[in-house]
Design a protein around this motif. Structure first.
Motif, mmCIF file in Angstrom:
data_model
loop_
_atom_site.group_PDB
_atom_site.id
_atom_site.type_symbol
_atom_site.label_atom_id
_atom_site.label_comp_id
_atom_site.label_asym_id
_atom_site.label_seq_id
_atom_site.Cartn_x
_atom_site.Cartn_y
_atom_site.Cartn_z
ATOM 1 N N GLU A 308 -3.250 19.884 17.578
ATOM 2 C CA GLU A 308 -1.843 20.302 17.488
ATOM 3 C C GLU A 308 -1.656 21.772 17.852
ATOM 4 O O GLU A 308 -0.556 22.169 18.257
ATOM 5 C CB GLU A 308 -1.306 20.054 16.066
ATOM 6 N N GLU A 309 -2.691 22.585 17.703
ATOM 7 C CA GLU A 309 -2.598 23.995 18.098
ATOM 8 C C GLU A 309 -2.917 24.164 19.579
ATOM 9 O O GLU A 309 -2.357 25.038 20.246
ATOM 10 C CB GLU A 309 -3.560 24.853 17.269
ATOM 11 N N MET A 313 -0.732 25.722 23.477
ATOM 12 C CA MET A 313 -1.448 26.690 24.327
ATOM 13 C C MET A 313 -1.526 26.171 25.764
ATOM 14 O O MET A 313 -1.259 26.907 26.728
ATOM 15 C CB MET A 313 -2.873 26.917 23.803
ATOM 16 N N PHE A 314 -1.896 24.903 25.892
ATOM 17 C CA PHE A 314 -2.018 24.317 27.228
ATOM 18 C C PHE A 314 -0.675 24.322 27.934
ATOM 19 O O PHE A 314 -0.580 24.690 29.123
ATOM 20 C CB PHE A 314 -2.553 22.880 27.119
ATOM 21 N N LEU A 336 -9.913 26.076 29.189
ATOM 22 C CA LEU A 336 -8.949 24.989 28.987
ATOM 23 C C LEU A 336 -9.614 23.628 29.183
ATOM 24 O O LEU A 336 -9.399 22.700 28.397
ATOM 25 C CB LEU A 336 -7.774 25.127 29.962
ATOM 26 N N GLY A 337 -10.431 23.514 30.241
ATOM 27 C CA GLY A 337 -11.121 22.254 30.508
ATOM 28 C C GLY A 337 -12.043 21.850 29.366
ATOM 29 O O GLY A 337 -12.046 20.699 28.921
ATOM 30 N N LYS A 338 -12.821 22.821 28.866
ATOM 31 C CA LYS A 338 -13.738 22.524 27.757
ATOM 32 C C LYS A 338 -12.975 22.148 26.493
ATOM 33 O O LYS A 338 -13.398 21.273 25.731
ATOM 34 C CB LYS A 338 -14.628 23.743 27.485
ATOM 35 N N ALA A 339 -11.841 22.820 26.272
ATOM 36 C CA ALA A 339 -11.035 22.500 25.084
ATOM 37 C C ALA A 339 -10.407 21.119 25.200
ATOM 38 O O ALA A 339 -10.321 20.388 24.204
ATOM 39 C CB ALA A 339 -9.954 23.565 24.890
ATOM 40 N N CYS A 340 -9.963 20.735 26.403
ATOM 41 C CA CYS A 340 -9.421 19.386 26.620
ATOM 42 C C CYS A 340 -10.455 18.330 26.243
ATOM 43 O O CYS A 340 -10.125 17.299 25.642
ATOM 44 C CB CYS A 340 -9.012 19.203 28.085
ATOM 45 N N LEU A 341 -11.700 18.577 26.616
ATOM 46 C CA LEU A 341 -12.784 17.645 26.286
ATOM 47 C C LEU A 341 -13.094 17.681 24.790
ATOM 48 O O LEU A 341 -13.302 16.635 24.163
ATOM 49 C CB LEU A 341 -14.034 18.009 27.093
ATOM 50 N N ARG A 342 -13.090 18.876 24.202
ATOM 51 C CA ARG A 342 -13.485 19.040 22.806
ATOM 52 C C ARG A 342 -12.496 18.401 21.845
ATOM 53 O O ARG A 342 -12.891 17.700 20.909
ATOM 54 C CB ARG A 342 -13.634 20.535 22.494
ATOM 55 N N ALA A 345 -7.537 16.025 24.287
ATOM 56 C CA ALA A 345 -6.093 16.137 24.524
ATOM 57 C C ALA A 345 -5.846 16.751 25.903
ATOM 58 O O ALA A 345 -6.664 17.521 26.410
ATOM 59 C CB ALA A 345 -5.444 16.997 23.450
ATOM 60 N N ARG A 346 -4.703 16.385 26.494
ATOM 61 C CA ARG A 346 -4.213 16.966 27.750
ATOM 62 C C ARG A 346 -5.204 16.834 28.920
ATOM 63 O O ARG A 346 -5.205 17.663 29.819
ATOM 64 C CB ARG A 346 -3.856 18.437 27.541
#
Length: 538
Positions: A308-309, A313-314, A336-342, A345-346
């Motif tokens: 949700e946070e 950001m994205f 951003l790519g690593k966070a999408c995988l982690r 989401a998005r």
């Protein structure tokens, strides 16, 4: 230890002897706490490889006597108490300040800070040990006595009570000290970590009075903020303070920015949310395209663990992809790519935004998506006719493509790779940065079996060439591992036809030995049985 301890006041501010005091403290702390690491590794059944190596090392060198361990323990505490008693003088001294940092690191059990590289003895020819990447979100601490942790807490309480505490983030020397303090306190008192970050936010990094006056600053920014920029920090960093008039004070000085990154690293979920709300929200697009501040945006995204946070950001950065490509701040795209995988989401939106930024949204141009991603260039800046002869691979682009191949729906990236000519695939897989793309293709949980089969047939006739190069042989091994028994036999037939050529390079010889090409040439059935038994054992 006996010689240095009485002379600490004279030795600490000296540019040479301060390093000796620092090293003696590190060695004493290591010896005083070494038995604690061994006890912990023996008591824990599910232990990693690192403590096993420590046990071997301890058994080879022999444990220190109890008397020596006790003396090292006392020396560590005596030096620490001396530094604590002279804290006001040491904090602002360029040499004693580093002794203070070493005290905090040693007492809290820090081995390496994020981004710090281990010191190497140049006289010994050994492999250089790797440091901790600055974008790491976890840090290991050694086991230390409670007495050491209490001393760290005392340091933190003393510093936070100073009237000049709010000025310390804006000086390079004291900012570095506060960063070490935050990392140290994290392992000693989590509530105190929260209080320290809150105090830094309220007094220095993003005070409430600044937040309340954001709208007013836009009117008279030239009259007020310009003066502040010149007075905060050193003059040599004045050039880095351009276009920060509508940003919190933390972003006007590099030393404060680095402290903010340390705060993001050690902050728990609630405090992380406060930092995001006070410093970053509605400013990410501006920060991400700035030379110095894009790294802070990367650290913010790296430490985000809540879906949700991450989604706002994205959304805030989604329209900035072309700008990030043009200004070269591609680390933000990677984060951003690593966070999408982690956070799962998005993922689809990231691929769509990248396609748009690369100008390859048309169905006829989508086959170039992987090429644009590897090079991190729009399609109109790539000469498609020279893909084999002129093939530069960007390290961030390679990792972004690998990350996309691990997404839940990696079809676009997979198809664009498989539509490349075999010669282009060989060039990618033979590159130091591109060979790991083969790993992602072969190991990706959501990459289909048919796609892997297509990759195997696509490279038919080129396995010999792959096996001869250093990085190509890595990719070759990954592909060979995922093959069916029938495909392995065909690949073995191909590389065994010219086994002399395979033995012409050291990497080819390794492949020939690992796959036992000599046995295959003599008897295919015997090789198949041997390989089958080997796989069953594994």
């Amino acid at each position: 230890m006996d010689t240095l301890l009485p002379e600490l006041r004279r030795l600490s501010p000296d540019n040479f002897t301060s390093h000796i005091v620092e090293t003696s403290l590190k060695v004493a702390c290591d010896r005083a706490t070494e038995h604690l690491q061994n006890q912990e590794s023996e008591n824990t059944e599910m232990e990693e490889e690192v403590p096993k190596k420590k046990r071997k090392k301890a058994s080879k060198e022999g444990k220190y006597s109890e008397g020596h361990i006790k003396k090292c323990h006392e020396y560590s505490l005596n030096v620490s108490r001396f530094v604590l008693n002279n804290l006001e003088d040491f904090a602002w001294d360029p040499y004693a300040n580093h002794i203070l940092r070493s005290v905090l690191k040693s007492l809290s059990g820090i081995t390496l800070l994020p981004g710090e590289k281990p010191k190497v003895n140049l006289l010994k020819e050994t492999e250089k040990p790797k440091g901790i990447p600055p974008h790491l979100t976890k840090m290991d601490y050694k086991t230390v006595p409670d007495e050491f942790k209490e001393m760290v807490v005392e340091f933190a309480k003393r510093m936070s009570s100073w009237p000049q505490f709010k000025e310390m983030p804006f000086k390079n020397l004291t900012s570095g000290m506060l960063q070490v303090l935050l990392y140290a306190v994290k392992n000693c008192d989590k509530n105190l970590t929260r209080d320290l970050i809150k105090q830094l936010l309220n007094e220095s990094l993003a005070p409430d009075d600044w937040v309340n006056n954001v709208d007013d600053e836009k009117k008279d920014v030239k009259g007020n903020e310009g003066d502040d920029d010149e007075t905060v920090g050193d003059g040599d960093e004045k050039k880095k303070e351009v276009n920060t008039t509508n940003l919190p004070p933390v972003f006007k000085q590099e030393s404060a920015v680095r402290l903010l990154e340390a705060a993001l690293f050690v902050a728990k979920k609630k405090m992380y949310t406060q930092i995001y709300a006070r410093c970053f929200i509605n400013r990410l697009g501006q920060l991400a395209t700035m030379p110095m501040l894009n790294f802070t945006v990367q650290r913010l995204i790296d430490n985000c663990q809540i879906k949700e946070e991450f989604e706002p950001m994205f959304d805030e950065l989604a329209d900035k992809f072309p700008a990030l490509l043009s200004c070269g701040n591609t680390g933000v795209l990677l984060a951003l790519g690593k966070a999408c995988l982690r956070v799962q989401a998005r993922q689809a939106q990231l691929v769509q935004k990248l396609e748009s930024a690369f100008n390859c949204t048309d169905p006829s141009q989508q086959k170039y998506f992987s090429v644009c991603c590897l090079r991190l260039l729009p399609l109109n800046r790539i000469d498609v006719s020279k893909l084999v002869s002129d093939y530069f691979i960007h390290i961030h682009g390679s990792v972004i493509l690998q990350t996309i191949l691990d997404f839940q729906r990696p079809a676009k990236a997979v198809n664009s790779l498989l539509e490349l000519a075999p010669e282009e695939l060989v060039v990618i897989f033979s590159d130091a940065k591109g060979c790991h793309v083969a790993d992602a293709l072969c190991r990706g949980q959501c990459v289909g079996v048919k796609a892997r089969d297509k990759l195997v047939w696509r490279l038919k006739g080129y396995y010999q060439k792959l096996a001869l190069s250093q990085y190509g042989s890595r990719a070759f091994e990954q592909i060979f591992e995922t093959c069916s028994p029938e495909q392995r036999v065909k690949i073995m037939t191909e590389i065994s036809d010219k086994s002399n050529l395979l033995n012409s390079t050291q990497y080819g010889r390794v492949i020939a030995t690992k796959l036992d090409v000599a046995t295959f040439k003599q008897s295919q059935k015997q090789w198949e049985e041997t390989w089958k038994n080997k796989k069953n054992k594994e």
